[in-house]
Design an enzyme around this catalytic site. Structure first.
Site, PDB file in Angstrom:
ATOM      1  N   ASN A   1     -30.442 -35.253  35.993  1.00 60.84           N
ATOM      2  CA  ASN A   1     -29.011 -35.381  36.289  1.00 60.84           C
ATOM      3  C   ASN A   1     -28.231 -35.551  34.992  1.00 60.84           C
ATOM      4  O   ASN A   1     -28.683 -36.197  34.052  1.00 60.84           O
ATOM      5  CB  ASN A   1     -28.726 -36.506  37.294  1.00 60.84           C
ATOM      6  CG  ASN A   1     -29.309 -37.854  36.922  1.00 60.84           C
ATOM      7  OD1 ASN A   1     -30.325 -37.938  36.254  1.00 60.84           O
ATOM      8  ND2 ASN A   1     -28.648 -38.911  37.352  1.00 60.84           N
TER       9      ASN A   1
ATOM     10  N   GLU B   1     -31.759 -31.812  40.662  1.00 59.90           N
ATOM     11  CA  GLU B   1     -32.310 -30.680  41.420  1.00 59.90           C
ATOM     12  C   GLU B   1     -31.567 -29.387  41.088  1.00 59.90           C
ATOM     13  O   GLU B   1     -32.179 -28.337  40.866  1.00 59.90           O
ATOM     14  CB  GLU B   1     -32.173 -30.931  42.929  1.00 59.90           C
ATOM     15  CG  GLU B   1     -32.966 -32.102  43.448  1.00 59.90           C
ATOM     16  CD  GLU B   1     -32.198 -33.414  43.394  1.00 59.90           C
ATOM     17  OE1 GLU B   1     -31.383 -33.619  42.464  1.00 59.90           O
ATOM     18  OE2 GLU B   1     -32.425 -34.252  44.290  1.00 59.90           O
TER      19      GLU B   1
END
Ligand code: THU
Length: 160
Positions: free
Chosen positions: A61, A74
């Site tokens: 992130n 992701e």
């Protein structure tokens, strides 16, 4: 009135029950958390994607002082994998997260926006993507996005 029920299937496994390839992917996601840029939330997320060519692509992130400009691990991993290796199917995606107290006690569920991107990736390569959600106590194995994002919106609706 009719009630419709949707069933999803998730397997809960220990690390030792995983095959070697899945263990390696989990290890890569955990290791990636060390590269997370999360000065605002202190919630460090790592994702590792196994591609059909055997490569493992990781992402973390990336936060921003203007909060919505940040991106989840992701999507960072998948967008990078898909841009660098557009021809390679994504076979499995492993996700791990840690706070100042260490890795989570329960498997990290991807956010809604990431689930939508996982779905698109799976559809793009026409192959169910396995998803591994890590925690210290158990690991969830999900065999495709239909079990992560049921009742999903996909390109089929654009054609109606
Ligand atoms: N985050 C991820 O990277 N993946 C998830 O699945 C959930 C949330 C990030 C976004 C933000 O940087 C921080 O975790 C706290 O929400």
């Amino acid at each position: 009135m009719k009630e419709l029920k949707i069933e999803i299937k998730i397997q809960s496994l220990s690390y030792d029950e995983l095959n070697e390839q899945d263990q390696t992917l989990i290890d890569a996601a955990k290791k990636a958390t060390e590269k997370s840029y999360a000065p605002y939330s202190q919630f460090f997320v790592g994702a590792a994607a196994l591609l059909a060519n055997g490569k493992i692509i990781t992402g973390t992130n990336q936060e921003n002082a203007a909060y919505p400009s940040g991106l989840c691990a992701e999507r960072t991993a998948l967008f990078y994998a898909n841009s660098e290796y557009p021809e390679e199917k994504v076979l499995t995606l492993a996700i791990a997260a840690r706070t100042s107290s260490g890795f989570l006690d329960s498997p990290i569920p991807p956010c809604g926006a990431c689930r939508q991107v996982l779905l698109e990736t799976e559809r793009r390569y026409n192959k169910p993507m396995r998803i591994l959600l890590y925690s210290k106590k158990e690991i969830y194995l999900i065999n495709g996005t239909q079990d992560l994002l049921p009742l999903s919106f996909g390109s089929e609706y654009l054609k109606e």
